[in-house]
Design a protein around this motif. Structure first.
Motif, PDB file in Angstrom:
ATOM      1  N   CYS A 401       0.869  -1.046   0.009  1.00 31.79           N
ATOM      2  CA  CYS A 401       0.102   0.007  -0.091  1.00 31.79           C
ATOM      3  C   CYS A 401       1.075   1.339   0.011  1.00 31.79           C
ATOM      4  O   CYS A 401       0.722   2.154  -0.804  1.00 31.79           O
ATOM      5  N   MET A 402       1.949   1.302   0.756  1.00 32.60           N
ATOM      6  CA  MET A 402       2.995   2.340   0.906  1.00 32.60           C
ATOM      7  C   MET A 402       3.599   2.744  -0.484  1.00 32.60           C
ATOM      8  O   MET A 402       3.954   3.710  -0.843  1.00 32.60           O
ATOM      9  N   VAL A 403       4.006   1.549  -0.964  1.00 33.15           N
ATOM     10  CA  VAL A 403       4.863   1.698  -2.242  1.00 33.15           C
ATOM     11  C   VAL A 403       3.884   2.194  -3.585  1.00 33.15           C
ATOM     12  O   VAL A 403       4.215   3.206  -4.205  1.00 33.15           O
ATOM     13  N   ASP A 404       2.569   1.885  -3.433  1.00 30.92           N
ATOM     14  CA  ASP A 404       1.681   2.145  -4.388  1.00 30.92           C
ATOM     15  C   ASP A 404       1.033   3.787  -4.100  1.00 30.92           C
ATOM     16  O   ASP A 404       1.266   4.453  -5.069  1.00 30.92           O
ATOM     17  N   LEU A 405       0.939   4.141  -2.735  1.00 33.41           N
ATOM     18  CA  LEU A 405       0.725   5.482  -2.534  1.00 33.41           C
ATOM     19  C   LEU A 405       2.005   6.311  -2.857  1.00 33.41           C
ATOM     20  O   LEU A 405       1.749   7.462  -3.581  1.00 33.41           O
ATOM     21  N   LEU A 406       3.109   5.948  -2.564  1.00 32.55           N
ATOM     22  CA  LEU A 406       4.472   6.909  -2.729  1.00 32.55           C
ATOM     23  C   LEU A 406       4.538   7.041  -4.255  1.00 32.55           C
ATOM     24  O   LEU A 406       4.843   8.070  -4.894  1.00 32.55           O
ATOM     25  N   GLY A 407       4.427   5.904  -4.976  1.00 30.62           N
ATOM     26  CA  GLY A 407       4.769   5.698  -6.374  1.00 30.62           C
ATOM     27  C   GLY A 407       3.708   6.469  -7.213  1.00 30.62           C
ATOM     28  O   GLY A 407       4.217   7.023  -8.207  1.00 30.62           O
ATOM     29  N   ARG A 408       2.319   6.623  -6.883  1.00 29.69           N
ATOM     30  CA  ARG A 408       1.594   7.032  -7.722  1.00 29.69           C
ATOM     31  C   ARG A 408       1.537   8.734  -7.519  1.00 29.69           C
ATOM     32  O   ARG A 408       1.571   9.372  -8.427  1.00 29.69           O
ATOM     33  N   ALA A 409       2.115   8.977  -6.145  1.00 32.29           N
ATOM     34  CA  ALA A 409       2.093  10.346  -5.947  1.00 32.29           C
ATOM     35  C   ALA A 409       3.526  10.994  -6.651  1.00 32.29           C
ATOM     36  O   ALA A 409       3.752  12.252  -6.209  1.00 32.29           O
ATOM     37  N   GLY A 410       4.362  10.102  -7.112  1.00 29.76           N
ATOM     38  CA  GLY A 410       5.438  10.808  -7.735  1.00 29.76           C
ATOM     39  C   GLY A 410       6.769  10.704  -6.736  1.00 29.76           C
ATOM     40  O   GLY A 410       7.950  10.868  -7.531  1.00 29.76           O
ATOM     41  N   PHE A 411       6.714  10.103  -5.815  1.00 26.70           N
ATOM     42  CA  PHE A 411       7.901   9.886  -4.759  1.00 26.70           C
ATOM     43  C   PHE A 411       8.242   8.544  -4.982  1.00 26.70           C
ATOM     44  O   PHE A 411       8.573   7.580  -4.262  1.00 26.70           O
ATOM     45  N   LEU A 412       8.822   8.506  -6.286  1.00 32.52           N
ATOM     46  CA  LEU A 412       9.642   6.986  -6.933  1.00 32.52           C
ATOM     47  C   LEU A 412      11.004   6.633  -5.801  1.00 32.52           C
ATOM     48  O   LEU A 412      11.038   5.609  -5.420  1.00 32.52           O
ATOM     49  N   ASP A 413      11.800   7.587  -5.498  1.00 27.52           N
ATOM     50  CA  ASP A 413      12.963   7.536  -4.822  1.00 27.52           C
ATOM     51  C   ASP A 413      12.643   7.017  -3.525  1.00 27.52           C
ATOM     52  O   ASP A 413      13.411   6.025  -3.083  1.00 27.52           O
ATOM     53  N   GLU A 414      11.650   7.646  -2.945  1.00 23.59           N
ATOM     54  CA  GLU A 414      11.309   7.403  -1.492  1.00 23.59           C
ATOM     55  C   GLU A 414      10.475   5.749  -1.558  1.00 23.59           C
ATOM     56  O   GLU A 414      10.988   4.995  -0.695  1.00 23.59           O
ATOM     57  N   ALA A 415       9.872   5.654  -2.429  1.00 25.51           N
ATOM     58  CA  ALA A 415       9.104   4.241  -2.663  1.00 25.51           C
ATOM     59  C   ALA A 415      10.235   3.115  -2.815  1.00 25.51           C
ATOM     60  O   ALA A 415      10.224   2.088  -2.175  1.00 25.51           O
ATOM     61  N   TYR A 416      11.123   3.315  -3.595  1.00 24.01           N
ATOM     62  CA  TYR A 416      12.253   2.382  -4.034  1.00 24.01           C
ATOM     63  C   TYR A 416      13.255   2.188  -2.729  1.00 24.01           C
ATOM     64  O   TYR A 416      13.504   0.972  -2.408  1.00 24.01           O
ATOM     65  N   GLU A 417      13.272   3.264  -1.856  1.00 29.33           N
ATOM     66  CA  GLU A 417      14.062   3.023  -0.790  1.00 29.33           C
ATOM     67  C   GLU A 417      13.221   2.370   0.240  1.00 29.33           C
ATOM     68  O   GLU A 417      13.910   1.648   1.108  1.00 29.33           O
ATOM     69  N   LEU A 418      12.114   2.561   0.504  1.00 28.85           N
ATOM     70  CA  LEU A 418      11.209   1.709   1.232  1.00 28.85           C
ATOM     71  C   LEU A 418      11.512   0.323   1.006  1.00 28.85           C
ATOM     72  O   LEU A 418      11.683  -0.779   1.919  1.00 28.85           O
ATOM     73  N   VAL A 419      11.459  -0.014  -0.420  1.00 30.06           N
ATOM     74  CA  VAL A 419      11.438  -1.276  -0.581  1.00 30.06           C
ATOM     75  C   VAL A 419      12.707  -2.048  -0.184  1.00 30.06           C
ATOM     76  O   VAL A 419      12.784  -3.147   0.321  1.00 30.06           O
ATOM     77  N   GLN A 420      13.677  -1.293  -0.570  1.00 27.76           N
ATOM     78  CA  GLN A 420      15.186  -1.834  -0.313  1.00 27.76           C
ATOM     79  C   GLN A 420      15.420  -1.915   1.239  1.00 27.76           C
ATOM     80  O   GLN A 420      16.271  -2.838   1.632  1.00 27.76           O
ATOM     81  N   ASN A 421      14.758  -1.153   2.057  1.00 25.57           N
ATOM     82  CA  ASN A 421      14.826  -1.318   3.616  1.00 25.57           C
ATOM     83  C   ASN A 421      13.802  -2.048   4.089  1.00 25.57           C
ATOM     84  O   ASN A 421      13.724  -2.099   5.387  1.00 25.57           O
ATOM     85  N   MET A 422      12.891  -2.786   3.569  1.00 27.03           N
ATOM     86  CA  MET A 422      11.833  -3.816   4.002  1.00 27.03           C
ATOM     87  C   MET A 422      12.334  -4.786   5.113  1.00 27.03           C
ATOM     88  O   MET A 422      13.364  -5.237   4.614  1.00 27.03           O
ATOM     89  N   LYS A 423      11.749  -5.149   6.249  1.00 24.62           N
ATOM     90  CA  LYS A 423      12.378  -6.178   6.975  1.00 24.62           C
ATOM     91  C   LYS A 423      12.155  -7.585   6.376  1.00 24.62           C
ATOM     92  O   LYS A 423      12.392  -8.363   6.882  1.00 24.62           O
ATOM     93  N   ILE A 424      10.967  -7.584   5.460  1.00 28.95           N
ATOM     94  CA  ILE A 424      10.639  -8.780   4.698  1.00 28.95           C
ATOM     95  C   ILE A 424      11.057  -8.749   3.320  1.00 28.95           C
ATOM     96  O   ILE A 424      10.992  -7.619   2.647  1.00 28.95           O
ATOM     97  N   GLU A 425      11.204 -10.015   2.749  1.00 30.16           N
ATOM     98  CA  GLU A 425      11.348 -10.062   1.267  1.00 30.16           C
ATOM     99  C   GLU A 425      10.303  -9.647   0.523  1.00 30.16           C
ATOM    100  O   GLU A 425       9.169  -9.928   0.455  1.00 30.16           O
ATOM    101  N   PRO A 426      10.581  -8.360  -0.598  1.00 32.18           N
ATOM    102  CA  PRO A 426       9.375  -7.835  -1.118  1.00 32.18           C
ATOM    103  C   PRO A 426       9.184  -8.984  -2.353  1.00 32.18           C
ATOM    104  O   PRO A 426       9.898  -9.720  -2.736  1.00 32.18           O
ATOM    105  N   ASP A 427       7.611  -8.958  -2.625  1.00 30.22           N
ATOM    106  CA  ASP A 427       7.433 -10.077  -3.585  1.00 30.22           C
ATOM    107  C   ASP A 427       6.974  -9.518  -4.730  1.00 30.22           C
ATOM    108  O   ASP A 427       7.177  -8.183  -4.949  1.00 30.22           O
TER     109      ASP A 427
END
Length: 631
Positions: A401-427
């Motif tokens: 949900c957060m990646v979708d929210l940030l990505g749609r709003a144009g915060f691509l770098d923040e969304a990408y950083e969130l994915v890279q720092n996830m505590k669980i493996e991204p699917d």
């Protein structure tokens, strides 16, 4: 039965009017043991049992074997397993019937480990189990203890007992060991309806719905449980049409549905978006005196939300008494999927004010609402509050949900950083959300980097290929599109075909892109031509850039013109009266061209058109969409 006499002394001051069989006069009342046993069997409340128990204690008859056994069993059935266990522990040299009763009490109340421990203690005390012991304890078993008990059933020669064998079948069915379950079933000398139902459950639960249906059709007699298993099997495996067809057969067979039936059928209606059928079912519930429990009320809310009627959903929600968190979650998610983000957040606030603690599902609804509404600041705050304020560890869905929210709003770098720092493996869903944001904002470089990582780590699915191909197509990179097509072919990946459905006169009609199979195809395509004339008169230009094929403009326009939702819209226009809302369900995300066309058609025809796609609902009214172009 013993003829022991029990003397019960009661005072008028202790008379309990809730006990119609209890003496109401001051003199002594004499009861035989058989009468006391009958009183125990008729007891409907723990309070009644306690009074009888007290009378037995006063006469020193608490150790009477039959009365003691009946008290233990009755306490357990009325939910006081603690009283039952205390009596059992004080029973001198309990026989197999006492042991079986206490084991059954623990399995009935879900205390499986304790039940298994009691079974072990029984064997330690030198008491051999009987068939009822096995059929009781097997209900508490996972596969390993179940196999051990299977061996013991063979040792004690109870494996051929129909109840024991049915219970064993249930153990294997639970874990999907269809081979072992089927072997037990095939070697049963007598197959009961229970064993047949257990075997059907085994097939439905583990994917072989057609195998389950073969068994079901072979039954001479079917009870409501058997019907429920088959109906729910279709619903759970995404075959709602067959679920509803079977429900109609159930009604024709004069089998009365229960709450389990209703829950399954409402879910099937929600999957199909069959609003009128859902309303008929709601009316059936009312007219047939079926209790609208919290579960049924919540299922109705869910059905109405998924079928596009928030008004009905909210009416049902308001009438649910003692709403639990699941009911609140369902309404919050309903508001979210319809794009009413502020309503969802206000409902969340009301829930918390009432002292109802949110769950992880609550936050999926809340974060989805933020995503659909572009509420970045609020979304960040809710995401951080999950753990900090409510002690809920974010799951993969919350990150999505957060990646979708940030990505749609144009915060691509923040969304990408969130994915890279996830505590669980991204699917693949997480990476797909990022790729979708790259396509939306035209970031080809990041999109290629993400796709390269996804392909290299085996996380790609059909959506990954399609998104990357769309990114290349939007940039006019047809070599890139051709490369993706080749990769899809080599990998055996197939694009999921777009499918749209519409309910007219309680019948659900399905359309695929370019569909010519419908009986009304000629009229549908004539309406499409008429629609195209309306659209051109209003300045519409087909968005051919979204067709990722290196073909001419005319061919691209033909492809766009027969998308499934356009066919469904055309069918709705020729089969429903002027001013009637049109509701369409699509299995994929609605494309930008269809979104534009539907807005114009709603304005031209004066119709409200509701489209539920994979992401959310779109309410098109007078040329505008409820999503505000944000989807």
């Amino acid at each position: 039965m013993s003829s022991t006499v029990i003397t019960v002394t009661t005072q008028t001051t202790t008379h309990n009017p809730s006990l119609p069989f209890w003496p109401t006069t001051a003199p002594q009342h004499v009861l035989r043991a058989d009468r006391a046993a009958l009183l125990i069997d008729k007891s409907k409340t723990v309070n009644q049992l306690l009074q009888i128990h007290a009378a037995l204690l006063r006469r020193g008859l608490e150790h009477h074997p039959i009365l003691n056994f009946k008290l233990q069993r009755s306490y357990s059935s009325l939910g006081r397993l603690d009283y039952s266990r205390t009596l059992f522990d004080r029973t001198h040299d309990p026989d197999v019937f006492f042991w079986t009763a206490i084991i059954h009490g623990h399995t009935f109340h879900g205390l499986h480990q304790q039940a298994l421990l009691l079974y072990s203690l029984m064997l330690t005390h030198g008491v051999e189990p009987n068939a009822f012991t096995f059929s009781s304890i097997l209900k508490a078993c996972s596969i390993e203890p179940g196999r051990a008990l299977h061996s013991q059933a063979l040792k004690f020669r109870f494996d051929s007992d129909v109840y024991v064998r049915t219970a064993l079948l249930g153990v294997y069915a639970k874990v999907g060991d269809v081979v072992s379950a089927r072997h037990l079933f095939d070697t049963m000398p007598d197959r009961s309806l229970v064993s047949l139902t257990a075997m059907i459950t085994c097939y439905a639960k583990h994917g072989d719905v057609d195998g389950a249906r073969l068994l079901f059709d072979g039954l001479e007699m079917r009870d409501v449980v058997c019907w429920n298993v088959m109906i729910d099997g279709y619903t759970q495996h995404g075959r709602p049409n067959e679920s509803l067809d079977l429900f109609r057969q159930m009604l024709s067979a004069k089998v009365r549905p229960d709450e389990v039936t209703i829950l399954s059928v409402l879910s099937a209606c929600g999957q199909l978006g069959a609003l009128e059928l859902g309303r008929w079912l709601h009316s059936y519930i009312k007219s047939n005196g079926i209790l609208v429990s919290v579960n049924v009320g919540t299922a109705l809310v869910d059905m109405y939300c998924k079928c596009g009627s928030l008004e009905d959903a909210h009416l049902v929600f308001d009438r649910i008494i003692n709403k639990d968190v699941v009911a609140w979650n369902t309404m919050i998610v309903g508001y979210s999927m319809h794009g009413l983000s502020q309503d969802a957040l206000e409902l969340f606030s009301s829930m918390c004010t009432l002292g109802i603690h949110p769950t992880d599902i609550t936050f999926i609804g809340v974060l989805s609402a933020c995503s659909h509404g572009g509420l970045v600041v609020e979304g960040r705050a809710f995401f951080h509050s999950m753990k900090d304020k409510y002690g809920i560890e974010p799951r993969i869905e919350h990150y999505g949900c957060m990646v979708d929210l940030l990505g749609r709003a144009g915060f691509l770098d923040e969304a990408y950083e969130l994915v890279q720092n996830m505590k669980i493996e991204p699917d693949s869903v997480i990476w797909g959300a990022l790729l979708g944001a790259c396509r939306l904002h035209g970031n080809i470089t990041l999109g290629e980097n993400i796709a390269e990582f996804v392909f290299a780590n085996g996380l790609a699915n059909a959506g990954t290929y399609i998104l990357l191909a769309n990114i290349y197509a939007a940039a006019g990179n047809w070599n890139g599109v051709a490369k993706i097509r080749t990769m899809m072919k080599d990998s055996g990946v197939q694009k999921e075909p777009g499918c749209s459905s519409i309910e007219v006169d309680n019948m659900v009609h399905e359309f695929f892109a370019g569909d010519m199979k419908h009986p009304n195809s000629k009229e549908i395509y004539l309406m499409l031509e008429e629609m195209n004339g309306w659209l051109k008169a209003h300045g519409y230009t087909p968005q051919t850039d979204i067709v990722f094929q290196d073909i001419g403009e005319a061919e691209k326009e033909k492809i766009l013109g027969v998308h499934s939702e356009k066919l469904a819209t055309a069918f709705g226009l020729i089969t429903t009266g002027p001013g009637t809302p049109i509701k369409i369900i699509k299995n994929l995300r609605v494309c930008t061209d269809c979104h534009t066309v539907t807005k114009l058609i709603s304005k031209i025809t004066g119709r409200k058109i509701i489209v539920r796609d994979r992401n959310r609902f779109h309410h098109f009214v007078d040329g505008s969409c409820s999503c505000g172009g944000y989807w």
